[in-house]
Each structure stands twice: as C-alpha cells, then as structure tokens.
Design a protein around this motif. Sequence first.
Motif, mmCIF file in Angstrom:
data_model
loop_
_atom_site.group_PDB
_atom_site.id
_atom_site.type_symbol
_atom_site.label_atom_id
_atom_site.label_comp_id
_atom_site.label_asym_id
_atom_site.label_seq_id
_atom_site.Cartn_x
_atom_site.Cartn_y
_atom_site.Cartn_z
ATOM 1 N N ILE B 116 1.032 -1.169 0.227
ATOM 2 C CA ILE B 116 -0.213 0.135 -0.268
ATOM 3 C C ILE B 116 0.980 1.092 0.122
ATOM 4 O O ILE B 116 0.274 2.469 -0.643
ATOM 5 C CB ILE B 116 -1.050 0.484 1.522
ATOM 6 C CG1 ILE B 116 -2.072 -1.184 1.523
ATOM 7 C CG2 ILE B 116 -1.446 1.290 0.768
ATOM 8 C CD1 ILE B 116 -2.948 -0.834 0.208
ATOM 9 N N ALA B 120 0.083 -0.035 -3.703
ATOM 10 C CA ALA B 120 -0.865 -0.559 -3.971
ATOM 11 C C ALA B 120 -0.625 -0.294 -5.963
ATOM 12 O O ALA B 120 -1.899 -1.548 -6.331
ATOM 13 C CB ALA B 120 -1.748 -0.407 -3.579
ATOM 14 N N LEU B 127 -8.794 -3.346 -4.419
ATOM 15 C CA LEU B 127 -9.299 -2.145 -3.758
ATOM 16 C C LEU B 127 -9.674 -1.651 -4.100
ATOM 17 O O LEU B 127 -11.394 -1.387 -3.232
ATOM 18 C CB LEU B 127 -7.660 -1.105 -3.203
ATOM 19 C CG LEU B 127 -6.301 -1.785 -2.919
ATOM 20 C CD1 LEU B 127 -5.512 -0.356 -2.557
ATOM 21 C CD2 LEU B 127 -6.768 -2.467 -1.753
ATOM 22 N N GLU B 128 -9.992 -1.051 -4.942
ATOM 23 C CA GLU B 128 -11.443 -0.576 -6.029
ATOM 24 C C GLU B 128 -12.838 -0.929 -5.775
ATOM 25 O O GLU B 128 -13.456 -0.729 -6.413
ATOM 26 C CB GLU B 128 -10.960 0.317 -6.864
ATOM 27 C CG GLU B 128 -9.964 1.519 -7.152
ATOM 28 C CD GLU B 128 -9.093 1.718 -8.073
ATOM 29 O OE1 GLU B 128 -9.123 1.013 -9.234
ATOM 30 O OE2 GLU B 128 -8.747 2.504 -8.801
ATOM 31 N N LEU B 131 -12.403 -4.818 -2.519
ATOM 32 C CA LEU B 131 -12.618 -4.411 -1.103
ATOM 33 C C LEU B 131 -13.448 -3.012 -0.536
ATOM 34 O O LEU B 131 -14.362 -3.476 0.051
ATOM 35 C CB LEU B 131 -10.742 -3.620 -1.050
ATOM 36 C CG LEU B 131 -11.078 -3.024 0.143
ATOM 37 C CD1 LEU B 131 -10.398 -4.017 1.921
ATOM 38 C CD2 LEU B 131 -9.210 -2.578 0.695
ATOM 39 N N LYS B 132 -13.689 -2.110 -1.603
ATOM 40 C CA LYS B 132 -14.107 -1.198 -1.409
ATOM 41 C C LYS B 132 -15.672 -1.987 -1.315
ATOM 42 O O LYS B 132 -16.718 -1.213 -0.463
ATOM 43 C CB LYS B 132 -14.585 -0.638 -3.484
ATOM 44 C CG LYS B 132 -15.165 0.478 -2.723
ATOM 45 C CD LYS B 132 -15.502 1.866 -3.393
ATOM 46 C CE LYS B 132 -16.536 2.348 -4.153
ATOM 47 N NZ LYS B 132 -17.103 3.322 -2.790
ATOM 48 N N VAL B 135 -16.094 -2.830 2.701
ATOM 49 C CA VAL B 135 -16.553 -2.110 2.812
ATOM 50 C C VAL B 135 -17.717 -1.347 3.132
ATOM 51 O O VAL B 135 -18.138 -1.079 3.926
ATOM 52 C CB VAL B 135 -15.086 -1.203 2.830
ATOM 53 C CG1 VAL B 135 -14.972 -0.186 3.813
ATOM 54 C CG2 VAL B 135 -13.814 -2.140 3.113
ATOM 55 N N TRP B 157 -17.223 4.272 7.471
ATOM 56 C CA TRP B 157 -15.685 4.339 6.886
ATOM 57 C C TRP B 157 -14.362 4.599 7.393
ATOM 58 O O TRP B 157 -13.744 3.736 7.525
ATOM 59 C CB TRP B 157 -15.848 4.991 5.945
ATOM 60 C CG TRP B 157 -16.653 4.145 4.423
ATOM 61 C CD1 TRP B 157 -16.928 3.116 3.743
ATOM 62 C CD2 TRP B 157 -18.501 4.608 4.621
ATOM 63 N NE1 TRP B 157 -17.550 3.261 2.971
ATOM 64 C CE2 TRP B 157 -19.098 3.225 3.588
ATOM 65 C CE3 TRP B 157 -18.986 5.305 4.746
ATOM 66 C CZ2 TRP B 157 -19.812 3.718 2.956
ATOM 67 C CZ3 TRP B 157 -20.525 5.293 4.681
ATOM 68 C CH2 TRP B 157 -20.913 5.184 3.347
ATOM 69 N N HIS B 158 -14.780 5.910 8.414
ATOM 70 C CA HIS B 158 -13.522 6.510 9.412
ATOM 71 C C HIS B 158 -13.071 5.769 10.133
ATOM 72 O O HIS B 158 -12.773 4.846 10.806
ATOM 73 C CB HIS B 158 -13.944 7.906 9.312
ATOM 74 C CG HIS B 158 -13.746 8.417 8.293
ATOM 75 N ND1 HIS B 158 -12.742 9.059 7.253
ATOM 76 C CD2 HIS B 158 -14.398 8.999 7.058
ATOM 77 C CE1 HIS B 158 -12.293 9.748 6.297
ATOM 78 N NE2 HIS B 158 -13.913 9.596 6.150
ATOM 79 N N LEU B 159 -14.731 4.643 10.904
ATOM 80 C CA LEU B 159 -14.735 3.522 12.052
ATOM 81 C C LEU B 159 -13.622 2.446 11.543
ATOM 82 O O LEU B 159 -12.970 2.285 12.054
ATOM 83 C CB LEU B 159 -15.767 3.260 12.148
ATOM 84 C CG LEU B 159 -16.184 2.878 13.498
ATOM 85 C CD1 LEU B 159 -15.303 2.347 14.451
ATOM 86 C CD2 LEU B 159 -17.501 2.138 14.064
ATOM 87 N N PHE B 161 -11.627 2.692 9.410
ATOM 88 C CA PHE B 161 -9.925 3.134 8.923
ATOM 89 C C PHE B 161 -9.523 3.163 10.650
ATOM 90 O O PHE B 161 -8.286 2.172 10.515
ATOM 91 C CB PHE B 161 -10.099 4.095 8.060
ATOM 92 C CG PHE B 161 -10.565 4.489 6.895
ATOM 93 C CD1 PHE B 161 -10.322 2.674 6.029
ATOM 94 C CD2 PHE B 161 -11.338 4.969 6.552
ATOM 95 C CE1 PHE B 161 -10.927 3.104 4.365
ATOM 96 C CE2 PHE B 161 -11.610 5.415 4.820
ATOM 97 C CZ PHE B 161 -11.370 4.225 3.935
ATOM 98 N N TRP B 164 -8.509 -0.474 11.268
ATOM 99 C CA TRP B 164 -7.016 -0.796 11.084
ATOM 100 C C TRP B 164 -5.646 0.017 11.486
ATOM 101 O O TRP B 164 -5.142 -1.229 11.821
ATOM 102 C CB TRP B 164 -7.868 -0.767 9.123
ATOM 103 C CG TRP B 164 -8.449 -1.756 8.289
ATOM 104 C CD1 TRP B 164 -9.154 -2.667 8.973
ATOM 105 C CD2 TRP B 164 -9.418 -1.673 7.049
ATOM 106 N NE1 TRP B 164 -10.011 -3.363 7.914
ATOM 107 C CE2 TRP B 164 -10.113 -2.690 7.012
ATOM 108 C CE3 TRP B 164 -9.006 -0.285 6.286
ATOM 109 C CZ2 TRP B 164 -11.188 -2.644 5.955
ATOM 110 C CZ3 TRP B 164 -9.780 -0.675 5.131
ATOM 111 C CH2 TRP B 164 -10.202 -1.563 4.839
#
Lengths: 214, 214
Positions: B116, B120, B127-128, B131-132, B135, B157-159, B161, B164
């Motif tokens: 990453i 990446a 990822l796009e 993964l997207k 999520v 989403w930020h939660l 992140f 992670w």
Amino acid sequence: MDTKAPRPRTRIQTEKRELILEAALEVFSAHGFRGSTIDQIADAAGMSKPNLLYYFRRKEEIHETLMQRLLDTWLAPLKELDDIGDPLTELRSYIRRKLEMARDFPRESRLFANEILQGAPRIKPMLEGELKSLVDEKAEVIKGWMRAGKIAKTDPWHLIFSIWATTQHYADFDVQVRAVLGADRGSDGRFEDAARFLEQLFLDGLRPRPDRQG
Amino acid sequence: MDTKAPRPRTRIQTEKRELILEAALEVFSAHGFRGSTIDQIADAAGMSKPNLLYYFRRKEEIHETLMQRLLDTWLAPLKELDDIGDPLTELRSYIRRKLEMARDFPRESRLFANEILQGAPRIKPMLEGELKSLVDEKAEVIKGWMRAGKIAKTDPWHLIFSIWATTQHYADFDVQVRAVLGADRGSDGRFEDAARFLEQLFLDGLRPRPDRQG
DNA sequence: CAAATTTTTGACCGATTGGACAAACGTTAG
DNA sequence: CTAACGTTTGTCCAATCGGTCAAAAATTTG
C-alpha cells in the motif's frame, strides 16, 4: 593545529542541495530506499547523476539528511503537548495537528513509515533514545491529567500510539483510503470527515449516550 | 482441440513451493519487493537460485501468489462482522480479532503495508473492487446499528479505517512500539495492554465519566 | 532393472546499479 | 585578462541483479 576547517557553503551548493533533497523526498517516499535509484533522484532534480553525486557523495547521505530534518518536524506536535490548558482541548488539538501533518506532508509520513517498516535500521538508536524519552515525558503529563480526573484513566503510551496510527494512516494508506471511499468522497472533504470522526472517537467512543442537546 | 492441460502438481513441487513462499514472506515483509533479492529468498528457503526459479519463473510470480493468499486471510475478520448479535460486542470482537492477527501474522501485515505504501501498484484494482464493495457493505450494517441507536452516530468508513490503523500499527510499527515501551514493557504484556486500551477507546473514549461501579 | 521424467546445479548473460574520475566548462576575484 | 576555484558532464568500472540454459543428479514409472 586545527584539522580541516569545513568549507563554508556556496550559494549554488545551498540551492542545489535543497533541490536534491526535495527530489529525493519525492522518490524515496514513493519507492523506499532500496527501491529508489540515484538516477531517478537526479532526473527529478533536473541534473545528471555525477552532478548529484558532487553534492551528496553517497545515496545514504541523502537519505540521512532527509531523515534528520524529518524527525525534527515530525516530533514537533508532540513536543507542544503541554500541561497548560484544558487536557481534552490539548489532546484534541494534538490530534488535529497530527492529522494536518498527514494531509500537508504525506511524503514525509511515508518516508518515516518506510523506515520503520524495514525495522528502522538507520534510526533505531534515535527511537530508543530521544523518542522514548519524549514519549515517556508526555506520558507522565497525561498520567497527571488522569490522576486529576480530567480524562479517563487508561494507558498513556497506547493512547499516543493510537493517535499516531489513526492520523498517519491517512498519509501512509492514502491509496487504500481513496480506493475505499471512491472518487467522490475520496477527495476534498476526506480530511474534514476524518477530523470529525477522530474527535468523536477519542472523546466519547462508540457507546451510545443520550443526546446532549435537545 | 484442447490447449495444453496444466500438469498436476508433484508432491515435491507442492512442498518446495510452500517452502519458497514461507521464505519469501520473511524476506519481502522485511525489505519490500524491490529491496528483496531472489538470492536472499533462495538462501532463506535453503536452495539455489536456479532451483527456486524452477518453481517460480519470475520474482513477481512469488509476490503475486503471496498477495493472493494474504488477501483472503486478511479480509476474513471483516467478512465475519455480522448483523446478528449485539453491535458493541460485534465491534469489540472484530477489534480483538484484528489485533490478534497483528500479533500472530505480523509479516503478512507488513507485506500488505509495504504494498500500500508504494501506491499498491499490484493490487489497486482489488482495492477499488472487492475491498470497496466489502467495506461499503459492512458500512451499511454499521449504519443500521446507528439508526437503531445501538452505537453512536458517526462515519462508518472512518470507523473501519481507525480499527485497521490502530490494530495493524502493532505489527507494522513494531520496532517503534518496542523502542518506546522499552525492553521490559515491550515484551509479553504488550498485546494485552493494547487490547485493553483499544476496547476502552472505542467504547468510551477519553472523556471522563463517573465510575460505573462503586 | 531401465527408461522417462522431474529436480538440482554450475556456469553464464545482459541490464542496472552505485559510484569514481578526469576533463571540460563556468564563475569570480584580483 | 587570468589564475583559482566551483560546477558539470561523458565515460568508465565493479558489483549486483533477474533470469537462462544445458547438463548432471535424483526420482518415479513400467
């Protein structure tokens, strides 16, 4: 008798060294130390490889210089964490400052992350010395706040880690963040959203609480 | 007419390929893709370079195979995040699971972080895409919990992140964590401390609240 | 056993890399 | 102008790199 007096630096030397460091930051932060070539850096700086090597005798010398500068600016926000003022406000602005650094200096963040990921071969002594001292000192400040009942009792070291992790994530894992948020949400408002979220997380967590306003 | 049927895999092939992948994980996670040499991997696997190249024709082929395996196990915890059961409990065990992975598979975490960090180049499509989607799907689940008042309203989403970031930090920045905590606290209790801290952070944040028990 | 097949190795190759060097060029002070 | 010094470049080198190849060694198969 004195040993060789280190020649004063020429105007051109100062300028060109700066140019090289800027180019090297770009290249190193994108490909890591071993992944970057002197040619790439020279290209990015708009000069020939031998010319670059006239200003920095070895590839490592560029990297070292870069790391030294980086560390000063990188630890500045933590150094500013002070015992004066309201603890929660202090922490909140520390988080905001770190997040701003991730936004404004992503290359510096990635350069640092690269170094740590590889086991910090070049800066381990600094981590165990200067950095540890600073963190220990600030951990004491935070402990004081906890004893005074100003913030919840918890582990100050891991608190600092979690602030580093969450903020730097937006620089180091930028590609992933963009990919997951998509083209629309991945752009401008990203950092404001992150700031709002982190403030809420660090202040109140996720447990639902009764609305504090009508 | 059918094109070449892909030969079935020999016992020795299966074993040696596994040996190579294990060695490559060790080397790649420590030095990154470009920082690692086939010779290093061959050494770590206890075989000669041409011998290794008999099982994997190119360096990239090893890396790709490694990444494919990694991604499955890496996303497993998030896939398990389910709508059944108490939301706070679900989130708490997701955090714990991710932290356990950082403890038990630090090399995998660093391999991923390396990829990453460098933008990446080899897994951006994943990822796009995959993964997207995943999520986004889980973000919907979390939003449901928020609407139901089961957890505080915030950006899902930020939660994710932040979960992670905080958990993987203990694998990716291990050297720094050890350096700051020192030799004593840096060892065994480290992950238990982290688990305790993260649980408190994500549930209640830092704002002081009256003791919930006498 | 022997033949067929798979595995291992040593020798080798072209490309890239970090770096050396002397010669050429530019600048500036006296 | 010119000598001294600073800057730039083309050329070159040894080491390292990813990868090839043919032949030897080991293994499997009949």
